[in-house]
Design a protein around this motif. Structure first.
Motif, PDB file in Angstrom:
ATOM      1  N   PRO A 163       0.796  -1.227   0.000  1.00  0.00           N
ATOM      2  CA  PRO A 163       0.000   0.000   0.000  1.00  0.00           C
ATOM      3  C   PRO A 163       0.833   1.283   0.000  1.00  0.00           C
ATOM      4  N   HIS A 164       2.024   1.257  -0.588  1.00  0.00           N
ATOM      5  CA  HIS A 164       2.943   2.390  -0.447  1.00  0.00           C
ATOM      6  C   HIS A 164       3.043   3.273  -1.686  1.00  0.00           C
ATOM      7  N   ASP A 165       2.333   2.936  -2.772  1.00  0.00           N
ATOM      8  CA  ASP A 165       2.395   3.736  -3.997  1.00  0.00           C
ATOM      9  C   ASP A 165       1.099   4.500  -4.245  1.00  0.00           C
ATOM     10  N   CYS A 166       0.324   4.741  -3.202  1.00  0.00           N
ATOM     11  CA  CYS A 166      -1.018   5.298  -3.368  1.00  0.00           C
ATOM     12  C   CYS A 166      -0.992   6.625  -4.101  1.00  0.00           C
ATOM     13  N   GLY A 167      -2.026   6.743  -4.973  1.00  0.00           N
ATOM     14  CA  GLY A 167      -2.072   8.030  -5.608  1.00  0.00           C
ATOM     15  C   GLY A 167      -3.095   8.344  -6.692  1.00  0.00           C
ATOM     16  N   LEU A 168      -3.839   7.556  -7.386  1.00  0.00           N
ATOM     17  CA  LEU A 168      -3.922   6.104  -7.437  1.00  0.00           C
ATOM     18  C   LEU A 168      -2.834   5.564  -8.365  1.00  0.00           C
ATOM     19  N   CYS A 169      -2.350   4.368  -8.093  1.00  0.00           N
ATOM     20  CA  CYS A 169      -1.351   3.749  -8.951  1.00  0.00           C
ATOM     21  C   CYS A 169      -2.036   2.776  -9.910  1.00  0.00           C
ATOM     22  N   PRO A 170      -1.351   2.355 -10.982  1.00  0.00           N
ATOM     23  CA  PRO A 170      -1.966   1.448 -11.961  1.00  0.00           C
ATOM     24  C   PRO A 170      -2.347   0.087 -11.394  1.00  0.00           C
ATOM     25  N   ASP A 171      -1.883  -0.226 -10.187  1.00  0.00           N
ATOM     26  CA  ASP A 171      -2.229  -1.501  -9.566  1.00  0.00           C
ATOM     27  C   ASP A 171      -3.576  -1.443  -8.851  1.00  0.00           C
ATOM     28  N   HIS A 172      -4.171  -0.238  -8.751  1.00  0.00           N
ATOM     29  CA  HIS A 172      -5.454  -0.112  -8.062  1.00  0.00           C
ATOM     30  C   HIS A 172      -6.589  -0.509  -8.999  1.00  0.00           C
ATOM     31  N   GLU A 173      -7.664  -1.071  -8.430  1.00  0.00           N
ATOM     32  CA  GLU A 173      -8.723  -1.672  -9.234  1.00  0.00           C
ATOM     33  C   GLU A 173      -9.975  -0.813  -9.379  1.00  0.00           C
ATOM     34  N   GLN A 174     -10.085   0.301  -8.665  1.00  0.00           N
ATOM     35  CA  GLN A 174     -11.338   1.051  -8.673  1.00  0.00           C
ATOM     36  C   GLN A 174     -11.102   2.555  -8.779  1.00  0.00           C
ATOM     37  N   HIS A 175     -12.005   3.203  -9.502  1.00  0.00           N
ATOM     38  CA  HIS A 175     -12.026   4.663  -9.534  1.00  0.00           C
ATOM     39  C   HIS A 175     -12.623   5.189  -8.228  1.00  0.00           C
ATOM     40  N   SER A 176     -12.819   6.483  -8.142  1.00  0.00           N
ATOM     41  CA  SER A 176     -13.369   7.095  -6.927  1.00  0.00           C
ATOM     42  C   SER A 176     -14.891   7.136  -7.012  1.00  0.00           C
ATOM     43  N   CYS A 177     -15.540   6.136  -6.419  1.00  0.00           N
ATOM     44  CA  CYS A 177     -17.003   6.218  -6.307  1.00  0.00           C
ATOM     45  C   CYS A 177     -17.387   7.415  -5.443  1.00  0.00           C
ATOM     46  N   LEU A 178     -16.596   7.647  -4.402  1.00  0.00           N
ATOM     47  CA  LEU A 178     -16.806   8.790  -3.512  1.00  0.00           C
ATOM     48  C   LEU A 178     -15.448   9.404  -3.213  1.00  0.00           C
ATOM     49  N   ALA A 179     -15.310  10.693  -3.521  1.00  0.00           N
ATOM     50  CA  ALA A 179     -14.054  11.407  -3.269  1.00  0.00           C
ATOM     51  C   ALA A 179     -14.238  12.362  -2.098  1.00  0.00           C
ATOM     52  N   LEU A 180     -13.338  12.276  -1.133  1.00  0.00           N
ATOM     53  CA  LEU A 180     -13.342  13.179   0.014  1.00  0.00           C
ATOM     54  C   LEU A 180     -12.395  14.345  -0.247  1.00  0.00           C
ATOM     55  N   PHE A 228     -13.788   0.848   6.808  1.00  0.00           N
ATOM     56  CA  PHE A 228     -12.481   1.344   6.423  1.00  0.00           C
ATOM     57  C   PHE A 228     -11.448   0.466   7.123  1.00  0.00           C
ATOM     58  N   LEU A 229     -10.562  -0.142   6.348  1.00  0.00           N
ATOM     59  CA  LEU A 229      -9.635  -1.134   6.884  1.00  0.00           C
ATOM     60  C   LEU A 229      -8.647  -0.495   7.858  1.00  0.00           C
ATOM     61  N   ASP A 230      -8.271  -1.276   8.882  1.00  0.00           N
ATOM     62  CA  ASP A 230      -7.304  -0.797   9.864  1.00  0.00           C
ATOM     63  C   ASP A 230      -6.274  -1.886  10.144  1.00  0.00           C
ATOM     64  N   ARG A 231      -5.518  -1.729  11.214  1.00  0.00           N
ATOM     65  CA  ARG A 231      -4.441  -2.671  11.529  1.00  0.00           C
ATOM     66  C   ARG A 231      -4.961  -4.093  11.744  1.00  0.00           C
ATOM     67  N   TYR A 232      -6.223  -4.222  12.119  1.00  0.00           N
ATOM     68  CA  TYR A 232      -6.798  -5.535  12.380  1.00  0.00           C
ATOM     69  C   TYR A 232      -7.430  -6.153  11.131  1.00  0.00           C
ATOM     70  N   LEU A 271      -4.878  -6.932   1.601  1.00  0.00           N
ATOM     71  CA  LEU A 271      -4.352  -6.281   0.406  1.00  0.00           C
ATOM     72  C   LEU A 271      -5.339  -6.348  -0.755  1.00  0.00           C
ATOM     73  N   GLY A 272      -6.043  -7.478  -0.892  1.00  0.00           N
ATOM     74  CA  GLY A 272      -7.026  -7.594  -1.963  1.00  0.00           C
ATOM     75  C   GLY A 272      -8.158  -6.595  -1.815  1.00  0.00           C
ATOM     76  N   GLN A 273      -8.636  -6.415  -0.582  1.00  0.00           N
ATOM     77  CA  GLN A 273      -9.722  -5.470  -0.353  1.00  0.00           C
ATOM     78  C   GLN A 273      -9.286  -4.033  -0.590  1.00  0.00           C
ATOM     79  N   VAL A 274      -8.079  -3.689  -0.159  1.00  0.00           N
ATOM     80  CA  VAL A 274      -7.661  -2.292  -0.298  1.00  0.00           C
ATOM     81  C   VAL A 274      -7.456  -1.932  -1.765  1.00  0.00           C
ATOM     82  N   LYS A 275      -7.127  -2.904  -2.602  1.00  0.00           N
ATOM     83  CA  LYS A 275      -6.998  -2.629  -4.035  1.00  0.00           C
ATOM     84  C   LYS A 275      -8.351  -2.317  -4.668  1.00  0.00           C
TER      85      LYS A 275
END
Length: 456
Positions: free
Chosen positions: A83-100, A415-419, A423-427
């Motif tokens: 999860p260190h290339d966020c921005g979105l990177c080409p490895d991400h699977e979804q556009h922004s359904c909701l942008a904050l 929203f995913l946390d330490r618990y 990786l599949g879900q965050v993509k």
């Protein structure tokens, strides 16, 4: 004879060490009707964490996964890996359904629970900076974003919040939301009047959490019942579409799910309730791992506490990120409602994801269904798609006039946390936080790794 394992092996993923947040392999197993991550950190040893209390629903959610919808362009390159290339990177699977778009780090409440770590006296972004972020969202979404939520901190404390909201409305954004704790709405009648002039295509996302003083004190540090009551009354007087937002924690407000739904249905301006498991990021009330309320726990509580309004068939996974988001729709009539999601035959639901074989005989059904089962469906579009769906279903009579005020929606958004990190879900995460440099970062990884709160 060989000794059988006590669990059913389901696969592997990458999760986080709950102590140091290192990315580590995790075995995914089912045992005693629940789903667990079994992981081992070289520095902190083995960890066993429940990620679902309902194995059957966890399996069902995977049937709903659909191909991702890409953003118009990516903003970073793949270098270190998720999860260190966020921005979105080409490895991400979804556009922004909701942008904050976070316009401030300041908030007058200083809540014990705040993944943004907001507090009184922190800084605001300039109007020019916010407008640049809005433009970045528009570019990222190919010129027409679905939903942009103005957030913070407490955005209503920004001295130019009305200019910011008008700037958002002036852009080709289909639905604009204001995320607020309600304090200004309760105390400033002119503010609600000004917000009323922003509709249609505008909605308030009102922090709610609980009807009880003890739970509010744990989550927000104060008994805010009168503030919430005043804010909701102001919104209702002006007919401003509102969603109640509840952060959920076991042993704190888990017994109030049914009462909150009933309260929402009793107020005409409320379009639904969003239940969010407490994310262990930023400031946390220190309730501990055992106080986590999983999405499956919330789903079960809705079924058990809604007096028959919502059953298991009504609460379905959201196809863009089915393990993190669950949704249900109902038609309102006064302070009562009739759930409709369960009226869609399961074979139709599943055939919509990802192909349309069953839908060929029912023109328009797939498009309306998939539009409804999207995080980006909001406002009057919800009523339009609901009407189309009901008209397409055999044996179901759609109301002659279906508008947004007749639609009631429940969502469970994790929203995913330490618990819970996977990786599949965050993509597949589709709720993203806009950045001043034009990047769009999933809220899960933003709160865990990238939040700096550096505009004091």
């Amino acid at each position: 004879m060989p000794t059988p394992r006590p669990w059913l092996y389901l696969g592997t993923t990458h999760a986080l060490c709950e102590d140091c947040l290192a990315l580590i392999p995790a075995k995914v197993v089912a045992e005693d009707g629940c789903v667990w991550h079994l992981k081992r950190c070289p520095a902190h040893g083995p960890q066993r964490t429940m990620i679902s209390s309902d194995y059957a629903y966890w399996r069902e959610a995977r049937d709903f996964i659909k191909p991702g919808d890409l953003p118009a362009h990516f903003h970073t390159q793949v270098d270190k890996g998720c999860p260190h290339d966020c921005g979105l990177c080409p490895d991400h699977e979804q556009h922004s359904c909701l942008a904050l778009v976070e316009v401030t780090d300041s908030c007058g409440l200083d809540c014990p629970t705040c993944f943004a770590q907001s507090r009184p006296g922190r800084g605001h972004r300039s109007l020019a900076e916010v407008e640049a972020m809005l433009d970045a969202v528009v570019r990222s979404e190919g010129g027409s974003p679905d939903i942009v939520q103005i957030s913070g901190g407490e955005p209503a404390d920004h001295p130019q919040i009305l200019e910011i909201l008008r700037a958002a409305k002036a852009r080709p954004i289909r639905h604009v939301m204001l995320n607020t704790n309600g304090v200004r709405l309760a105390r400033d009648p002119d503010f609600a009047t000004a917000l009323a002039g922003l509709g249609p295509g505008f909605e308030v996302y009102l922090q709610w959490d609980s009807l009880e003083p003890e739970a509010l004190s744990v989550l927000r540090g104060a008994d805010l019942r009168e503030v919430r009551k005043g804010a909701l009354a102001a919104l209702d007087r002006h007919g401003i579409s509102t969603t109640l937002v509840c952060v959920m924690a076991k042993g704190v407000n888990d017994g109030e799910v049914g009462a909150i739904i009933d309260h929402a249905l009793a107020v005409a301006c409320v379009r639904g309730v969003s239940f969010q498991p407490l994310q262990d990021a930023g400031r946390s009330p220190g309730l501990g791992k055992d106080s986590r309320m999983l999405p499956s726990d919330i789903r079960r509580a809705i079924i058990e506490q809604s007096n028959g309004l919502f059953g298991p068939a009504d609460l379905v996974p959201l196809p863009c990120n089915p393990e993190s988001i669950t949704i249900a729709y109902a038609l309102r009539h006064g302070n009562r409602a009739t759930a409709v999601t369960g009226l869609v035959p399961r074979d139709l639901l599943l055939s919509a994801v990802p192909n349309a074989l069953t839908f060929d005989a029912v023109p328009g059904l797939k498009d309306s269904l998939m539009r409804l089962l999207s995080m980006s469906c909001a406002g009057e579009d919800t009523a339009v798609q609901m009407g189309k769906l009901l008209c397409c279903l055999p044996g179901i009579q759609a109301p002659a006039s279906l508008t947004y005020d007749k639609v009631f929606r429940l969502s469970i958004v994790q929203f995913l946390d330490r618990y819970s990190f996977c990786l599949g879900q965050v993509k597949r995460a589709c709720v993203h936080v806009a950045q001043p440099d034009g990047k769009m970062i999933p809220i899960d990884t933003f709160n865990l790794f990238h939040r700096s709160n550096n505009h004091d």
